[in-house]
Design an enzyme around this catalytic site. Structure first.
Site, PDB file in Angstrom:
ATOM      1  NE  ARG A  29      19.326  -2.196 -28.011  1.00  0.00           N
ATOM      2  CZ  ARG A  29      20.365  -2.684 -28.671  1.00  0.00           C
ATOM      3  NH1 ARG A  29      20.630  -3.976 -28.603  1.00  0.00           N
ATOM      4  NH2 ARG A  29      21.123  -1.915 -29.404  1.00  0.00           N
ATOM      5  NE  ARG A  38      12.992   1.947  -1.725  1.00  0.00           N
ATOM      6  CZ  ARG A  38      11.689   1.950  -1.976  1.00  0.00           C
ATOM      7  NH1 ARG A  38      11.044   0.812  -2.153  1.00  0.00           N
ATOM      8  NH2 ARG A  38      11.028   3.086  -2.037  1.00  0.00           N
ATOM      9  CB  ALA A  93       8.355   7.938  -4.004  1.00  0.00           C
ATOM     10  CG  LEU A 127       5.141   1.007  -7.305  1.00  0.00           C
ATOM     11  CD1 LEU A 127       4.884  -0.472  -7.093  1.00  0.00           C
ATOM     12  CD2 LEU A 127       6.187   1.233  -8.388  1.00  0.00           C
ATOM     13  CD  GLU A 152       2.457   5.893  -2.411  1.00  0.00           C
ATOM     14  OE1 GLU A 152       3.098   5.755  -1.344  1.00  0.00           O
ATOM     15  OE2 GLU A 152       1.936   4.937  -3.016  1.00  0.00           O
ATOM     16  CD  GLU A 178       6.070   6.350   1.008  1.00  0.00           C
ATOM     17  OE1 GLU A 178       6.793   7.345   0.800  1.00  0.00           O
ATOM     18  OE2 GLU A 178       6.200   5.276   0.411  1.00  0.00           O
ATOM     19  CD  GLU A 217      10.486   3.645 -12.139  1.00  0.00           C
ATOM     20  OE1 GLU A 217       9.892   3.663 -11.057  1.00  0.00           O
ATOM     21  OE2 GLU A 217      11.715   3.456 -12.242  1.00  0.00           O
ATOM     22  CD  GLU A 261       4.672   1.242   2.772  1.00  0.00           C
ATOM     23  OE1 GLU A 261       3.714   0.673   3.355  1.00  0.00           O
ATOM     24  OE2 GLU A 261       4.563   1.796   1.677  1.00  0.00           O
TER      25      GLU A 261
END
Length: 197
Positions: free
Chosen positions: A39, A66, A78, A80, A95, A99, A122, A147
């Site tokens: 895997r 993206r 959003a 990380l 964030e 943002e 994740e 951004e």
């Protein structure tokens, strides 16, 4: 690994790539019936997303380019979880300020989900932020890259839900967050404490 049924032991693991956000491993796993399987697994630092709802029932959405999908997506604020030792709620607050220049007086944990558990670990924590106020961006934060090209829009929550069903919102955290917020508004489920994970 399993708490019931077959024990999916990792028999061996090879590091294919190691980076600051993701790492790729090739694991050999014990399968039922005595077999083994390989895997490829992406290990990810994790992320947070924020459903920011204003007093008029509008959700704050942003449109961001993206690169992996080659286009713009409507998303929630959003980011990380890549700051060592920073609790996820603090990441969400940071964030939101970075943002969309907002802060919230009331926070709830809406959902936790795995974005794509077939190959990636994740986990995204989606928060509900209410009683919004305008704030400045945090000291030291620089708007750059994608951004610098963000579009921010406030949309009635019901319209955002329809955008999900129309295919206008396709980012998984945004889909989950918008639908969960709408359910929370109409059905008043018991939400977990903000420090639950």
């Amino acid at each position: 690994m399993s708490t019931d049924g077959h024990d999916y032991r990792v028999l061996g693991s090879e590091t294919v790539y190691e980076g600051p956000i993701i790492s790729l491993y090739r694991d050999t796993v014990a399968m039922p019936g005595g077999n083994e399987s390989t895997r490829d697994v992406v290990r990810h630092v994790g992320a947070v997303a924020v459903v920011a709802l204003d007093d008029q029932g509008n959700v704050v959405l942003l449109r961001q380019y993206r690169h992996p999908v080659g286009g713009y997506l409507w998303e929630l604020p959003a980011g990380l979880r890549d700051t060592d030792g920073e609790p996820p709620l603090e990441t969400a607050k940071r964030e939101l300020a970075e943002e969309v220049q907002l802060a919230a007086q009331r926070w709830s944990l809406l959902t936790t989900h795995y974005s794509s558990p077939g190959f990636c670990d994740e986990m995204v924590l989606v928060y509900l932020a209410e009683e919004l106020t305008d704030v400045s961006r945090p000291d030291g934060f620089t708007v750059e890259h994608e951004e610098a090209d963000l579009t921010v829009e406030r949309v009635p929550l019901a319209d955002a839900v329809q955008r999900v069903f129309d295919g206008g919102i396709r980012n998984v955290a945004a889909v989950v967050g918008v639908l969960a917020a709408a359910q929370a508004r109409t059905a008043s489920p018991r939400l977990r404490p903000v420090d639950a994970g």
